[in-house]
Enzyme design. Structure first.
Site, PDB file in Angstrom:
ATOM      1  N   HIS A   4       5.807  -1.601  -3.768  1.00 30.40           N
ATOM      2  CA  HIS A   4       4.713  -1.954  -4.686  1.00 30.40           C
ATOM      3  C   HIS A   4       4.626  -3.393  -5.177  1.00 30.40           C
ATOM      4  CE1 HIS A   4       7.409  -0.572  -8.328  1.00 30.40           C
ATOM      5  NE2 HIS A   4       7.968  -1.504  -7.597  1.00 30.40           N
ATOM      6  N   HIS A   5       5.600  -4.266  -4.838  1.00 30.01           N
ATOM      7  CA  HIS A   5       5.516  -5.642  -5.365  1.00 30.01           C
ATOM      8  C   HIS A   5       4.790  -6.616  -4.438  1.00 30.01           C
ATOM      9  CE1 HIS A   5       8.118  -4.757  -8.709  1.00 30.01           C
ATOM     10  NE2 HIS A   5       9.152  -4.469  -7.941  1.00 30.01           N
ATOM     11  N   ALA A   6       4.659  -6.274  -3.145  1.00 30.99           N
ATOM     12  CA  ALA A   6       4.120  -7.254  -2.185  1.00 30.99           C
ATOM     13  C   ALA A   6       2.700  -7.648  -2.569  1.00 30.99           C
ATOM     14  CB  ALA A   6       4.146  -6.668  -0.777  1.00 30.99           C
TER      15      ALA A   6
END
Ligand code: TV1
Ligand code: ZN
Length: 380
Positions: free
Chosen positions: A148-150
């Site tokens: 979920h951080h990309a």
């Protein structure tokens, strides 16, 4: 062996499982917390309990360049596809000067086979999304996803390609309103975190999505900032209070649930007191809503506990969690890696002493109150 625990495919309810055995061969580096090998351990439990007999199992394909650039920029994906592997630098001063897009540091190293790893993770989530879109699945599981951080053209926090965004873009072709829920211990969209001093620094209670004039997403992000040591009871109470209010107001036609397992007790990075029971109660609650759902993986840095949670949550998806024995089957590959032979260890077995709980009930009630007020801005 097939029906050792009496697990068979139910009629009229379909769960699909999307998995690529080549993903787990990749290594971020000896000391890096992210261990793709936890997927092997998860799969090992899932099959030793015979859960595979209750699902449609697919070998996930790799996502194509065109699919990756549905969200990410061409220059970023081109770079990921062509950059040579680099040894992890010891500190920022030793970083390779040519590196861009936040790649090649200690969080997001340029390991061998990186592009394949990313396309397999994205491929499994996209396959899951397509099964939901074609109504061939009521629940689709992609434990290799949930990164979920990309960002659009930047790697961040062990994540290079945002498979969740790609999958949600697919869902939105068929389902007008997708509710994204994130139970990772790092900030997602509906998530919990101590914002300022915990990576990535976002996730405050009043951080509700960019409020530009024409942004339909304004007010549609809700955050639940939590402190160390939260317990199963508190977490389940918060989750159910908040998600039921969200569902009532937003009336989602599909759910994307990120099941990051670093919120479990004993995680190498996380600091909560959650047991598999508490973590999986979120999955159980979502399943009962009867809305088509993708379940993604995510964080989780103590592989044996990650595998326990994701295997148990697979059992929840096929509604077998109450039927399977808690003793890990004798024939489970890597069985000795689990330390205790139970699927559901107690807090004492995991930690000895639970972590101090820094979440007074009053604070949690205030959060629910605040979120209820935020939801005034949400309509369907
Ligand atoms: C190599 C070796 C990398 C040991 C990284 C913990 C390591 C961490 C390591 C680590 C570590 C972070 C920051 C760094 C801000 C950055 C998959 C300048 C013992 C979804 C990502 C957390 C979480 C990133 C990902 C975080 C997810 N924490 N040891 N790195 N600095 N990065 O704080 O949400 O779970 O820790
Ligand atoms: Zn995390």
């Amino acid at each position: 062996m097939a029906h050792e625990y009496g697990i068979t495919k139910p009629k009229g309810y379909n769960v699909t499982f999307h998995y690529n055995p080549n993903m787990e061969r990749h290594h971020f580096g000896q000391t890096h917390p992210m261990k793709p090998w936890r997927l092997t351990l998860t799969k090992s439990l899932v099959t030793s309990y015979g859960m595979n007999f209750a699902m449609d199992n697919y070998t996930a394909r790799t996502a194509t360049y065109e699919e990756l650039t549905n969200f990410h920029t061409d220059d970023y994906v081109d770079f990921l596809a062509t950059v040579a592997p680099q040894p992890t630098p010891l500190d920022v001063d030793n970083m390779h000067p040519d590196l861009k897009f936040n790649l090649g540091g200690s969080d997001c190293p340029l390991f061998e086979g990186l592009y394949d790893y990313c396309s397999m993770s994205a491929g499994s989530s996209l396959d899951a999304a397509r099964k939901i879109c074609s109504k061939q699945a009521d629940i689709a599981i992609a434990w290799g996803g949930g990164l979920h951080h990309a960002k659009k053209s930047e790697a961040s926090g062990f994540c290079y390609i945002n498979d969740i965004v790609l999958a949600i873009l697919q869902l939105l072709r068929v389902y007008p309103r997708v509710l994204y829920i994130d139970i990772d211990s790092h900030d997602g969209i509906i998530s919990q975190i101590r914002p300022e001093h915990i990576f990535p620094g976002t996730g405050a209670l009043d951080d509700n999505g960019p409020r530009s004039e024409h942004n339909p997403g304004a007010h549609h992000a809700l955050n639940v900032p939590l402190n160390d040591g939260i317990t199963d009871e508190q977490y389940a109470w918060l989750f159910e209070s908040i998600i039921s209010r969200c569902v009532e107001k937003f009336r989602p036609s599909a759910i994307a649930l990120q099941c990051g397992a670093d919120s479990l007790a004993g995680d190498r990075l996380g600091k909560f007191n959650l047991l598999v029971e508490g973590h999986s109660s979120c999955v159980e609650f979502c399943k009962k809503l009867g809305i088509p759902m993708i379940m993604f993986g995510g964080g989780g840095y103590t592989p044996r506990n990650v595998a326990r949670a994701w295997a148990y949550e697979t059992a929840v998806a096929i509604n077998q969690h109450k039927n399977i024995p808690t003793q890990i089957p004798e024939h489970t590959p890597w069985r000795e890696r689990f330390r205790q032979e139970t699927l559901l260890p107690t807090i004492e077995q995991i930690l000895g002493e639970p972590r101090q709980n820094r979440n007074p009930q009053k604070k949690l009630q205030d959060i629910v109150q605040h979120i209820t007020e935020q939801l005034r801005f949400v309509s369907h």
